[in-house]
Motif scaffolding. Structure first.
Motif, short mmCIF file in Angstrom:
data_model
loop_
_atom_site.label_atom_id
_atom_site.label_comp_id
_atom_site.label_asym_id
_atom_site.label_seq_id
_atom_site.Cartn_x
_atom_site.Cartn_y
_atom_site.Cartn_z
N ALA A 55 -27.24 -21.69 -87.03
CA ALA A 55 -27.29 -20.49 -87.87
C ALA A 55 -26.00 -20.29 -88.67
CB ALA A 55 -27.58 -19.27 -87.02
N GLY A 56 -25.01 -21.15 -88.45
CA GLY A 56 -23.76 -21.05 -89.19
C GLY A 56 -22.78 -20.04 -88.65
N ALA A 57 -22.82 -19.79 -87.34
CA ALA A 57 -21.92 -18.80 -86.74
C ALA A 57 -20.48 -19.29 -86.72
CB ALA A 57 -22.37 -18.49 -85.31
N ASP A 58 -19.57 -18.38 -87.01
CA ASP A 58 -18.15 -18.64 -86.83
C ASP A 58 -17.68 -18.14 -85.47
OD1 ASP A 58 -17.63 -19.55 -89.61
OD2 ASP A 58 -18.20 -17.49 -90.09
N ALA A 59 -18.40 -17.17 -84.92
CA ALA A 59 -18.06 -16.61 -83.61
C ALA A 59 -19.34 -16.23 -82.89
CB ALA A 59 -17.16 -15.39 -83.75
N ILE A 60 -19.33 -16.44 -81.59
CA ILE A 60 -20.44 -16.04 -80.72
C ILE A 60 -19.89 -15.02 -79.74
CG2 ILE A 60 -22.18 -16.82 -79.07
CD1 ILE A 60 -21.80 -19.66 -80.26
N ILE A 61 -20.60 -13.91 -79.58
CA ILE A 61 -20.20 -12.88 -78.61
C ILE A 61 -21.31 -12.74 -77.59
CG2 ILE A 61 -19.51 -10.48 -78.27
CD1 ILE A 61 -18.65 -10.39 -81.19
N VAL A 62 -20.95 -12.86 -76.30
CA VAL A 62 -21.94 -12.80 -75.23
C VAL A 62 -21.50 -11.85 -74.13
CG1 VAL A 62 -22.77 -15.15 -75.65
CG2 VAL A 62 -20.91 -14.76 -73.99
N LEU A 87 -16.29 -26.77 -79.46
CA LEU A 87 -15.10 -27.37 -80.06
C LEU A 87 -15.45 -28.26 -81.25
CD1 LEU A 87 -13.23 -28.19 -76.74
CD2 LEU A 87 -12.68 -26.37 -78.36
N THR A 88 -16.55 -28.97 -81.15
CA THR A 88 -16.97 -29.83 -82.26
C THR A 88 -17.29 -29.02 -83.50
OG1 THR A 88 -17.85 -31.51 -80.75
CG2 THR A 88 -18.68 -31.54 -83.02
N HIS A 89 -17.95 -27.88 -83.31
CA HIS A 89 -18.33 -27.03 -84.44
C HIS A 89 -17.27 -25.98 -84.78
CE1 HIS A 89 -22.49 -28.46 -84.96
NE2 HIS A 89 -22.45 -28.69 -83.66
N ASP A 90 -16.18 -25.96 -84.02
CA ASP A 90 -15.06 -25.05 -84.28
C ASP A 90 -15.52 -23.59 -84.27
OD1 ASP A 90 -12.33 -24.68 -84.64
OD2 ASP A 90 -12.45 -24.74 -86.84
N VAL A 91 -16.34 -23.25 -83.27
CA VAL A 91 -16.90 -21.91 -83.15
C VAL A 91 -16.19 -21.16 -82.03
CG1 VAL A 91 -18.99 -20.57 -82.66
CG2 VAL A 91 -19.15 -22.70 -83.97
N ASN A 92 -15.82 -19.92 -82.30
CA ASN A 92 -15.18 -19.05 -81.30
C ASN A 92 -16.21 -18.50 -80.33
OD1 ASN A 92 -12.28 -18.54 -82.52
ND2 ASN A 92 -13.71 -18.34 -84.24
N LEU A 93 -15.82 -18.40 -79.06
CA LEU A 93 -16.66 -17.75 -78.06
C LEU A 93 -15.91 -16.57 -77.46
CD1 LEU A 93 -19.28 -17.68 -76.33
CD2 LEU A 93 -18.02 -19.01 -74.61
N PHE A 94 -16.50 -15.39 -77.61
CA PHE A 94 -15.99 -14.17 -77.00
C PHE A 94 -16.98 -13.73 -75.92
CE2 PHE A 94 -14.23 -14.21 -81.24
CZ PHE A 94 -12.96 -13.65 -81.13
N ALA A 95 -16.47 -13.23 -74.80
CA ALA A 95 -17.34 -12.76 -73.73
C ALA A 95 -16.79 -11.45 -73.15
CB ALA A 95 -17.46 -13.81 -72.63
N TYR A 96 -17.71 -10.53 -72.86
CA TYR A 96 -17.33 -9.23 -72.31
C TYR A 96 -18.34 -8.86 -71.23
CZ TYR A 96 -14.48 -9.29 -76.44
OH TYR A 96 -13.57 -9.67 -77.39
N HIS A 97 -17.85 -8.79 -69.99
CA HIS A 97 -18.72 -8.54 -68.85
C HIS A 97 -18.74 -7.05 -68.49
CE1 HIS A 97 -19.78 -9.07 -64.40
NE2 HIS A 97 -20.89 -9.30 -65.08
N LEU A 98 -17.91 -6.62 -67.54
CA LEU A 98 -17.91 -5.21 -67.15
C LEU A 98 -17.59 -4.26 -68.31
CD1 LEU A 98 -16.25 -5.23 -63.59
CD2 LEU A 98 -18.68 -5.02 -64.19
N PRO A 99 -16.69 -4.61 -69.23
CA PRO A 99 -16.44 -3.70 -70.36
C PRO A 99 -17.70 -3.41 -71.17
CG PRO A 99 -14.68 -5.31 -70.22
CD PRO A 99 -15.74 -5.75 -69.25
N LEU A 100 -18.60 -4.39 -71.25
CA LEU A 100 -19.83 -4.17 -72.01
C LEU A 100 -20.86 -3.41 -71.19
CD1 LEU A 100 -21.03 -4.66 -74.79
CD2 LEU A 100 -22.03 -6.77 -73.94
N ASP A 101 -20.83 -3.55 -69.88
CA ASP A 101 -21.71 -2.73 -69.04
C ASP A 101 -21.34 -1.25 -69.14
OD1 ASP A 101 -23.37 -4.72 -67.81
OD2 ASP A 101 -21.71 -5.28 -66.51
#
Length: 250
Positions: A55-62, A87-101
């Motif tokens: 989809a052409g994402a620069d960042a993924i948030i989960v 790493l191959t696609h140079d995409v950022n991964l952000f994750a938020y567990h309890l803060p998002l709950d």
């Protein structure tokens, strides 16, 4: 916007430094510095990463990212494939567990309440993670009515432990794998408790306490928080956002 700007905004918005969590909250895998499109999803599975890259994402948030306490630290097998793709696609991964709950606007618990038309009026448990309230719809009179309402709204039939004819009183809820908080919900005065998962001892506690339990699905109950966070970012920063839901029956 910049990667650093996005990270800082999320750090402040979700107040991530107040939590002692089971995983690092924030940027977990560094990618390109400029963010034009964000993809949000529940779990950083390979299927989500592949869909986001396509989809052409620069960042993924989960909500469910990587590097959990007790996790095997070796980069092999599925972990290798996931990290290699990022790493191959140079995409950022952000994750938020309890803060998002926990978040009062974008959190999983408040967003579930909005999906189910629940009116919050209290909190319970450690860090006040659990929520209490009542059904806004006066037509929901029994536990069975609530179970049917949940099925319609979440598109997943819950597992109901208890008598469907039991009058619907005060409702407690906590999304995801919060079956262990049933005792806290009972102590707080809930007559019915909703969560994502259920365990064998939970069934007995619910029956013996006379409190109905609805296991509504881990994935199904946590579908809405990260999506609402992405929508906020899109409107606040005028960047593109897409929520990708990878089906999960659990």
């Amino acid at each position: 916007m910049s990667r650093e700007g996005l990270a800082k905004h999320l750090e402040q918005t979700l107040d991530i430094n107040r939590f002692r969590d089971y995983c690092p909250n924030g940027l977990q895998v560094e990618g390109r510095g400029e963010i034009r499109k964000i993809v949000t999803g529940i779990t950083a599975s390979l299927a989500l990463l592949e869909a986001a890259a396509a989809a052409g994402a620069d960042a993924i948030i989960v909500h469910h990212g990587y590097f959990w306490k007790g996790e095997d630290a070796r980069v092999i097998g599925p972990k290798h494939r996931r990290l290699k793709l990022l790493l191959t696609h140079d995409v950022n991964l952000f994750a938020y567990h309890l803060p998002l709950d926990m978040h009062p606007e974008f959190g999983n618990n408040v967003q579930l309440a909005r999906q189910l038309d629940l009116v919050p009026d209290g909190r319970f448990g450690d860090d006040s993670l659990g929520w209490l309230g009542f059904a806004q719809d006066a037509g929901l009179k029994t536990v069975g009515d609530l179970a049917g309402h949940v099925a319609a709204r979440l598109q997943r039939a819950p597992l109901l432990i208890g008598d469907p004819a039991q009058p619907l009183g005060r409702i407690g809820w906590c999304t995801g794998a919060a079956h262990s908080m049933l005792g806290n919900a009972i102590a707080a005065g809930a007559s019915v408790y909703l969560s994502g998962e259920i365990s064998e001892p939970t069934v007995h506690l619910a029956r013996e306490a006379g409190v109905a339990y609805l296991a509504c699905g881990h994935h199904a109950t946590e579908r809405y928080g990260v999506k609402s966070l992405g929508e906020h970012l899109a409107s606040h920063f005028d960047i593109e956002h897409e929520f990708i839901d990878i089906d999960n029956p659990v």
